[in-house]
Design an enzyme around this catalytic site. Structure first.
Site, mmCIF file in Angstrom:
data_model
loop_
_atom_site.group_PDB
_atom_site.id
_atom_site.type_symbol
_atom_site.label_atom_id
_atom_site.label_comp_id
_atom_site.label_asym_id
_atom_site.label_seq_id
_atom_site.Cartn_x
_atom_site.Cartn_y
_atom_site.Cartn_z
ATOM 1 C CG HIS A 23 12.342 0.273 2.827
ATOM 2 N ND1 HIS A 23 12.521 -0.195 1.749
ATOM 3 C CD2 HIS A 23 11.209 1.235 2.430
ATOM 4 C CE1 HIS A 23 11.936 0.473 0.765
ATOM 5 N NE2 HIS A 23 11.392 1.282 1.030
ATOM 6 C CG ASN A 71 8.450 9.164 -0.736
ATOM 7 O OD1 ASN A 71 9.028 9.671 0.356
ATOM 8 N ND2 ASN A 71 7.221 9.479 -0.839
ATOM 9 C CG ASP A 96 14.892 -2.090 0.680
ATOM 10 O OD1 ASP A 96 15.405 -0.942 0.346
ATOM 11 O OD2 ASP A 96 13.600 -2.436 0.721
ATOM 12 C CG ASN A 117 8.429 4.232 -3.901
ATOM 13 O OD1 ASN A 117 8.138 3.982 -5.025
ATOM 14 N ND2 ASN A 117 7.691 3.855 -2.894
#
Length: 196
Positions: A23, A71, A96, A117
């Protein structure tokens, strides 16, 4: 025909336990660009992130890795962009990308968040303006949408990581092309790249 990108954001989750997870691929781009330009990223609490500045092709480019969780990335991006009056279309966000195999990276301008997110929060905090540039660093897909959360927060196997690192490396070179020659030239070069 250069464009006026003034801010490069690399999306990540904060903390050592996430540093090598898939991520965080967006942050690896910013870290590599900072390394190439010999710039140290410093924590800037008022922007909720690590920041730095480079000059490339005569253009001033701010670097940002949010230290919020993924997020909440928009909180960091909006704080810095608002302070320096940087418009969404002057921002490049590296992140990513699940929908492409490791070893590939793609530029695009605008578009939705695709379930990411970090992008979702940036769009929302930038007044729902989706017009920023994206640099999609491919990490592959686990094959089952129920496994995505664990997958993106996991470390890639060594072979995949090598492919991702090669794509990050090429992306950094192509950011120079993007700043100097514009999006289509940068896309032509980056989109023909595939790490083996």
């Amino acid at each position: 025909m250069s464009n006026n990108i003034r801010l490069l954001v690399g999306l990540a989750n904060p903390g050592q336990e996430y540093a090598q997870t898939r991520h965080n691929a967006g942050a690896w781009v910013v870290e590599e660009l900072a390394r190439v330009h010999n710039v140290t990223l410093r924590l800037e609490p008022k922007y909720f992130g690590l920041t730095g500045r480079i000059t490339t092709n005569g253009q001033d480019l701010r670097l940002l890795i949010p230290t919020t969780f993924m997020n909440l990335s928009g909180k960091s991006v909006a704080a810095l962009a608002n302070f320096f009056q940087i418009k969404p279309e002057e921002i490049l966000v590296a992140h990513d990308e699940l929908d492409l195999p490791p070893g590939v990276a793609k530029f695009k301008k605008g578009g939705g968040h695709g379930g990411h997110n970090g992008l979702r929060d940036i769009i929302s905090k930038m007044g729902n303006n989706k017009d920023f540039y994206r640099l999609r660093i491919a990490i592959g897909h686990p094959g089952d949408k129920n496994k995505v959360a664990d997958y993106v927060l996991g470390k890639a196997p060594a072979k995949d990581q090598e492919l991702i690192d090669a794509a990050v490396d090429e992306s950094v070179r192509c950011i120079d092309v993007l700043l100097k020659d514009g999006l289509s030239k940068a896309q032509n070069r980056l989109h023909s790249f595939k790490a083996e």
